[in-house]
Scaffold this motif. Structure first.
Motif, PDB file in Angstrom:
ATOM      1  N   THR A 166       1.385  -1.590  -0.139  1.00 45.30           N
ATOM      2  CA  THR A 166      -0.091  -0.246  -0.039  1.00 45.30           C
ATOM      3  C   THR A 166       0.814   1.343  -0.317  1.00 45.30           C
ATOM      4  O   THR A 166       0.478   2.268   0.108  1.00 45.30           O
ATOM      5  CB  THR A 166      -0.930  -0.204   0.854  1.00 45.30           C
ATOM      6  OG1 THR A 166      -0.089  -0.004   2.133  1.00 45.30           O
ATOM      7  CG2 THR A 166      -1.461  -1.056   1.032  1.00 45.30           C
ATOM      8  N   ALA A 222      -5.310  -2.391  -5.679  1.00 47.40           N
ATOM      9  CA  ALA A 222      -6.209  -1.673  -5.109  1.00 47.40           C
ATOM     10  C   ALA A 222      -7.240  -1.182  -4.180  1.00 47.40           C
ATOM     11  O   ALA A 222      -7.820  -0.701  -3.641  1.00 47.40           O
ATOM     12  CB  ALA A 222      -7.184  -1.472  -6.690  1.00 47.40           C
ATOM     13  N   GLU A 223      -7.370  -2.555  -4.021  1.00 44.87           N
ATOM     14  CA  GLU A 223      -8.379  -3.375  -2.971  1.00 44.87           C
ATOM     15  C   GLU A 223      -8.028  -2.645  -1.898  1.00 44.87           C
ATOM     16  O   GLU A 223      -8.817  -2.217  -0.563  1.00 44.87           O
ATOM     17  CB  GLU A 223      -9.016  -4.887  -2.558  1.00 44.87           C
ATOM     18  CG  GLU A 223      -9.371  -4.551  -4.078  1.00 44.87           C
ATOM     19  CD  GLU A 223      -9.545  -6.386  -4.335  1.00 44.87           C
ATOM     20  OE1 GLU A 223     -10.748  -7.314  -5.102  1.00 44.87           O
ATOM     21  OE2 GLU A 223      -8.941  -7.629  -3.392  1.00 44.87           O
ATOM     22  N   ILE A 246      -5.659  -0.426  -0.599  1.00 40.63           N
ATOM     23  CA  ILE A 246      -5.896   0.692  -0.744  1.00 40.63           C
ATOM     24  C   ILE A 246      -7.113   1.641  -0.860  1.00 40.63           C
ATOM     25  O   ILE A 246      -7.093   2.193   0.705  1.00 40.63           O
ATOM     26  CB  ILE A 246      -4.858   1.845  -1.454  1.00 40.63           C
ATOM     27  CG1 ILE A 246      -3.493   1.270  -1.750  1.00 40.63           C
ATOM     28  CG2 ILE A 246      -5.056   3.186  -1.440  1.00 40.63           C
ATOM     29  CD1 ILE A 246      -2.429   1.318  -3.063  1.00 40.63           C
ATOM     30  N   SER A 247      -7.623   0.933  -1.116  1.00 42.33           N
ATOM     31  CA  SER A 247      -9.504   1.835  -0.959  1.00 42.33           C
ATOM     32  C   SER A 247      -9.652   0.953   0.556  1.00 42.33           C
ATOM     33  O   SER A 247     -10.657   2.025   0.560  1.00 42.33           O
ATOM     34  CB  SER A 247      -9.912   1.763  -2.145  1.00 42.33           C
ATOM     35  OG  SER A 247     -10.219   0.187  -2.082  1.00 42.33           O
ATOM     36  N   SER A 248      -9.911   0.093   0.824  1.00 44.70           N
ATOM     37  CA  SER A 248     -10.413  -0.481   1.858  1.00 44.70           C
ATOM     38  C   SER A 248      -9.395   0.109   3.624  1.00 44.70           C
ATOM     39  O   SER A 248      -9.830   0.123   3.983  1.00 44.70           O
ATOM     40  CB  SER A 248     -10.333  -2.030   2.229  1.00 44.70           C
ATOM     41  OG  SER A 248      -9.114  -2.174   2.472  1.00 44.70           O
TER      42      SER A 248
END
Lengths: 351, 513, 329
Positions: A264, A312-313, A315-317
């Motif tokens: 991340t 991506a998952e 970082i977004s979570s």
């Protein structure tokens, strides 16, 4: 004894201690868990060090506590003949069941068979004991490799020049290698450009040195498959040191807190990793032996499916560590293998 | 005014009395030589003066004030500086000369500065070097690159840096060549002129003749005489080895010289440059071999026992030539040796008396088949008991540890080891070192009783020890026989003369060179 | 002798054995399964390999030396045995003989380095220890050796461990006594007889006590010292053969910790019967005592990370007893 016990509990981890109160037992428990006697199970290990192994143990101990059985852990790091001795010691202690965690087939086959002959049920994790009455628990390593590679396939739309880190002769790596061979066969656009790999300590640094040389020699490489997180760390390290983090994407297997932080980090080349939850495997191991003791049906082979985590998952979570990962990705925790109505699971916690 | 005096110094080690009360004065501007045979108590006295043995009788005076040292460091602080025999104990080879010179003061001494300051060290080292006349040396050189004599000078220079009351030089020339020694002596002359009190310890009597102002003699732990320069080497030797007028106990004995020759030495050259040596030892006789340090006693014993190869010549046992390349071969040839320095060369400290006695001939106590190597413990025990009884070893039985015995009784055990089995030739090298008179008599009585079929050769520097046991006295000088006399016709003056004459004055010596 | 002296002599002689007996009783009271017959054999089986190594090491300790290469010699033997059986497809007997020869050869090299080249024993055997650790990896290209492994040349290894060979490590006599335990006890008896009842043993001890004195009574000191290292290497390879037969695979990590456990057992042995010197009986008792403590404490759920600490405590206590108390008698 209380001092030793409390030390042992510390090893379980604060997380386990602070977890929600044990779920109430649903319905009556079958014998021998009906409270008439204390069920005693031995967990006999080959490796005791490292984050994966610690999470495995924490999961196993938490599940044993929830079931209400006594779990004695035996293990001396990487001492194979001691592991065999421990099996006999457990037999002598008159335990009700034995879980064998890793080890060498050749060394453990006979002691495990002896235990079965003495009427003691045995389950094994990640070591093939070649016995019809010993249930085999394993991560689905082929799937683990395939998931990571499919993520790569998707990101590069079927055309990638791949660098590969691999050491032959290690069973899980060999299985992950099979996935790579399959993918290459099915997708001519996925080309292996170079292959390195070493098990010199420290793994990440030694592999980074090799990968740096590969990157200089093969500027066309744009993807890296490193199906073991220590290898993955090495690749990331090599890319950072050669300032190529924007040119190459890294796909790995396994996950840990440190891995999450590396993935991340802004500009990280680490695109995705496929992983199973070690704590969940620990819990599955304990549940399997419990079901076996209760004489309930159990698959001979129990495979733990992995979960794919993309950069991506993560970082977004906003996930920062394993604890948050378990909260945000429930599929990772809830491994519905070897379950039973009477076995409580730690819904809010590790698995 | 004396710089340092010792008064009635006495010292005992367990039951052994090493010093019986000796007194000496050491004056500024004087080189005082201390001499004595091995084991006379010389080194004990030196060690007391420089603080190694805090536990002694009598007193030491520095500038007339009584002092008592509990450690070498304390002696050093009170002005007693010592340069020991082994030069490399006195200097640090991998440091420079300057660092070595300033070591005590500026690097490890009390009040040494916290930081290493090269200029300060160089300055102080230059001062010290100038005083000792070390102008020929580059102070930045490593000591490891220097000649032995220069290392010795550096050790002495450092000892002098603190202006000691007394400088003790213990065998300073033992590893120097003659020319190097000469250089050292010229520095010592200079120090004497500067008023330093020097206590000089040496076995080399010719050096003492050359540089000493006075000689103090220690003999058997007692004051043996004080001589003023100029003196002759023979006078020193006489004082060292004994009273010439002493009555001879064994004058009337007529030795039996009828036995068959057991050992014959033909033109044996025991060390390079020495003249050939000829000697016959017969069955039933005890030959005493004496001589000063360096006369070749040890070398001869070593050649006979296979520990050293003779330069040339022949050794014959019972008429046939033998050559022993090791102790094991010498033993096979029937030559046994009781080595000098019991603790270093003979005693196995952790072993019981029995195990010490039977060690050389374990094969004789074999059980069943000799290939099995098994030992018959009962036979071994019987042999040990027999030897303990015969030698009169005072002990708590054969299974007592040898360490529990007194020195004399340990020596009896070590001698007994070689009497278990018949030998052709039995050699004893300085067998009386550090043992009491009683044990000496016991050992001698036993040697006498058991010499019927073997030739016994006793090597000892002390003439009285030799005269007590030997049928024949052989005096070695510079590796060859200088003369011999039968007991009953002993002329001590002649023996001493043989031992002390300079090698050059002897015809044989000249012929060989 | 005063009564007090008698008491302290008794304590020095039997103190350690009393501690062993008390621990045995105590552990059994807390965990009755500890006393069971099979568990006694479990304990013996657990200490077999390093006890055998310690017996070999005892020879070098007796001559006042030390062989640090025994652990890696055993580990190398594991790899060599696997290579012989799995890759070279040799017979069990040929494998055993090859391994013993290798062990003796390593001992000979140690002996020559120490006796002829006069390298201090610790440094020489430390050197060979590293050398062997590296050497054992070369034939298999750094990989573990097992049936079906891919050789560096790309072929698959077809051989496997013969049943006869595996019996050396995994067999049981009367379905109770493990074969390795028999080897260990037999070897202990042999080493005891050689050291305490033969003239060679006496000379070994004499060399350890005062090498110069031993030379001057006619002992071929250099030859004996070389033989001590050869025996150490040879016995280490016996340990390695048993380890190989137990593990059943040429595992690269097999030798870990063996050296320290073996040295510990031999040193603890100094305290047994107040011997204050290396001896076969003490070595075996020392090894079994440590194994017994660890077995018992593991049964009481002692975590693995306490094990080295417990071993250290026993070793330091035994050394303090040997060199501190017993010396003053």
């Amino acid at each position: 004894m209380s001092l030793i016990k409390s030390l042992a509990l510390t090893a379980v981890g604060v997380a386990a201690l602070l977890a929600a109160a044990p779920a109430m037992a649903q319905g009556a428990k079958p014998a021998p868990f009906d409270g008439k006697k204390q069920v005693h199970v031995a967990l006999i290990r080959q490796m005791v060090e490292g984050e994966f192994m610690e999470m495995y143990r924490a999961g196993a101990e938490r599940q044993a506590e929830l079931i209400g059985m006594k779990l004695t852990t035996f293990g001396k790091n990487m001492d194979n003949q001691s592991q065999a001795n421990f099996v006999y010691q457990a037999i002598n202690m008159g335990v009700d069941g034995i879980i064998i965690d890793h080890g060498l087939t050749e060394t453990l086959k006979k002691p495990a068979a002896d235990a079965v002959a003495k009427g003691i049920p045995v389950v094994a994790f990640d070591v093939d004991l070649q016995h019809p009455e010993i249930n085999q628990i394993a991560q689905d390593d082929v799937l683990l490799g395939r998931m990571a590679l499919e993520a790569m396939l998707k990101d590069f739309q079927g055309k990638a020049n791949i660098g590969y880190v691999y050491v032959a002769g290690i069973l899980p790596l060999d299985k992950r290698d099979k996935a790579f061979t399959d993918i290459k066969g099915a997708n001519p656009g996925m080309k292996e450009i170079a292959r390195t790999g070493t098990l010199d300590s420290p793994f990440s640094v030694k592999n980074a040195e090799q990968v740096k040389a590969v990157l200089r020699a093969n500027p066309t490489i744009n993807a890296y498959f490193a199906p073991y997180d220590e290898f993955g760390k090495g690749v990331v390290m090599a890319l950072e040191e050669t300032s190529m983090t924007d040119k190459v994407k890294v796909y790995t297997a396994d996950i840990s807190t440190q891995d999450i932080q590396l993935m991340t980090k802004p500009g990280s080349p680490w695109a995705a990793t496929a992983a199973t939850n070690p704590a969940a495997i620990g819990a599955v191991s304990v549940r399997a032996i419990a079901k076996k003791l209760a004489k309930e049906p159990l698959d001979h082979e129990i495979t733990i499916p992995p979960t794919l985590f993309t950069q991506a998952e993560l970082i977004s979570s906003g996930v920062k560590n394993m604890k948050q990962l378990r909260e945000k990705f429930p599929a990772f925790n809830q491994v519905d293998r070897a379950t039973a109505p009477w076995i409580p699971v730690d819904k809010a916690g590790m698995f | 005014m004396t710089a340092v005096s010792v008064r009635d110094i006495g010292k005992r080690f367990g039951p052994t009395v090493a010093l019986h009360g000796v007194s000496f004065d050491f004056n500024p501007g004087e080189i005082f030589a201390l001499v004595g045979a091995n084991g006379a108590g010389k080194s004990t006295l030196i060690k007391i003066i420089c603080g190694y043995y805090p536990d002694y009788d009598g007193e030491i005076l520095v500038d007339g004030k009584p002092v008592r040292f509990s450690s070498p460091h304390e002696a050093y602080r009170n002005g007693i500086a010592t340069v020991h025999q082994l030069i490399d104990q006195g200097v640090v080879p991998n440091m420079t000369i300057a660092e070595n010179l300033a070591l005590a003061e500026l690097l490890v001494g009390e009040g040494a500065p916290f930081f290493y300051r090269p200029q300060q060290i160089a300055r102080r080292a230059a001062e010290i070097a100038a005083r000792m006349g070390l102008d020929h040396l580059d102070l930045d050189m490593q000591v490891a690159d220097l000649a032995q004599s220069d290392r010795q000078l550096i050790a002495i220079a450092r000892a002098l840096a603190t202006d000691p009351k007394l400088l003790i030089l213990d065998e300073p020339t033992s590893s120097l060549s003659e020319r190097e020694a000469d250089r050292l002596f010229s520095r010592l002359d200079r120090l004497r002129r500067e008023g330093v009190a020097i206590l000089y310890v040496s076995h080399r009597l010719h050096e003492i003749e050359r540089i000493a102002d006075r000689v103090g003699v220690i003999r058997d732990g007692r004051f043996g005489g004080l001589l003023q320069a100029p003196f002759k080497v023979t006078e020193i030797v006489t004082a060292m080895v004994g009273d010439l007028d002493r009555a001879e106990d064994r004058v009337a004995v007529v030795p039996d010289q009828s036995g068959a020759p057991r050992l014959e030495l033909r033109d044996l050259v025991v060390m390079p440059g020495a003249p050939p040596l000829n000697l016959v030892a017969r069955a039933g006789e005890i030959v005493g071999v004496t001589g000063l340090i360096g006369a070749g006693k040890s070398e001869l014993a070593q050649c006979l026992f296979g520990l050293r190869q003779p330069v040339s010549g022949q050794i014959l046992v019972d008429g046939s030539p033998v050559a022993s390349a090791s102790a094991a071969q010498a033993i096979g040839n029937g030559i046994f040796l009781v080595p000098e320095d019991r603790a270093a060369n003979a005693v196995i400290p952790e072993f019981t008396i029995r195990h010490n006695i039977t060690l050389p001939f374990l094969r004789d106590f074999g059980a069943l088949f000799s290939w099995s190597g098994l030992i018959r413990h009962d036979a071994e025990k019987r042999a040990a008991m027999r030897m303990i009884g015969a030698m009169g070893v005072k002990c708590d039985g054969e299974s007592a540890e040898i360490g529990s015995l007194s020195g004399g009784n340990q020596q009896k055990v070590v001698v007994a080891r070689w009497l278990v089995k018949p030998s052709r030739v039995l050699l004893l090298d300085e067998p009386y070192q550090g043992i009491d008179i009683r044990s000496r008599h016991d050992i001698n009585a036993h040697l006498r009783a058991n010499c019927r079929d073997r030739a016994v050769i006793v090597f000892a520097a002390d003439l009285d020890e030799i005269l007590e046991v030997a049928d024949r006295v052989v005096v070695l000088n510079h590796g060859a026989v200088a003369g011999q006399q039968l007991v009953g016709a002993i002329d001590r003056r002649q023996l001493v003369h043989w031992a002390a004459q300079a090698p050059q004055s002897r015809e044989k010596g000249r012929a060989a060179v | 002798m005063s009564r007090k002296g008698d008491m302290s002599n008794f304590f020095i002689r039997y103190g350690f054995l009393i501690v062993v007996a008390v621990s045995f009783v105590g552990l059994g009271l807390v965990q009755p399964a500890f006393w069971s017959g099979p568990n006694q054999f479990s304990i013996l089986l657990g200490v077999t390999v390093y006890a055998i190594l310690a017996l070999g090491l005892t020879f070098t300790l007796v001559i006042d030396g030390l062989d640090l290469s025994v652990g890696s010699t055993a580990a190398m033997t594991v790899m060599a045995a696997s290579y012989c059986m799995v890759v070279a497809e040799m017979s069990g007997t040929a494998t055993v003989l090859t391994c013993l020869a290798l062990g003796a050869l390593i001992g000979l090299v140690n002996g020559i380095l120490i006796v002829r080249l006069r390298i201090p024993d610790l440094l020489a055997t430390l050197g060979t220890m590293f050398l062997i650790q590296g050497l054992q990896l070369i034939p298999s290209g750094g990989r573990s050796i097992g049936t079906g492994m891919i050789l560096p040349n790309g072929e698959e290894a077809a051989g496997s461990f013969s049943d006869g060979f595996l019996f050396l490590g995994q067999g049981r006599l009367f379905d109770l006594v493990p074969t390795p335990v028999l080897f260990m006890l037999a070897l202990a008896v042999i080493v005891y007889v050689v050291l305490d009842h033969t003239r060679w043993g006496r000379v070994f001890y004499a060399i350890g006590g005062n090498a110069e004195a031993a030379r001057l009574v006619g002992a071929e000191v250099d030859r004996y010292r070389i033989v001590a290292y050869v025996l150490s290497g040879l016995i280490a390879s016996v340990g390695g053969i048993i380890l190989a037969a137990r593990v059943g695979r040429g595992d690269v990590s097999s030798g870990g910790g063996l050296l320290l456990d073996a040295v510990g057992a031999a040193l603890i042995g100094f305290a047994v019967l107040g011997a204050r010197r290396p001896n076969a009986f003490g070595t075996i008792v020392g090894a079994i005592f440590v194994g017994m403590l660890l077995n018992g404490l593991t049964m009481l759920n002692l975590p693995y990370f306490w094990q080295d600490f417990i071993k250290g405590v026993v070793l330091v206590a035994a050394l303090a007893f040997t060199f501190g108390l017993a010396r003053r008698r």
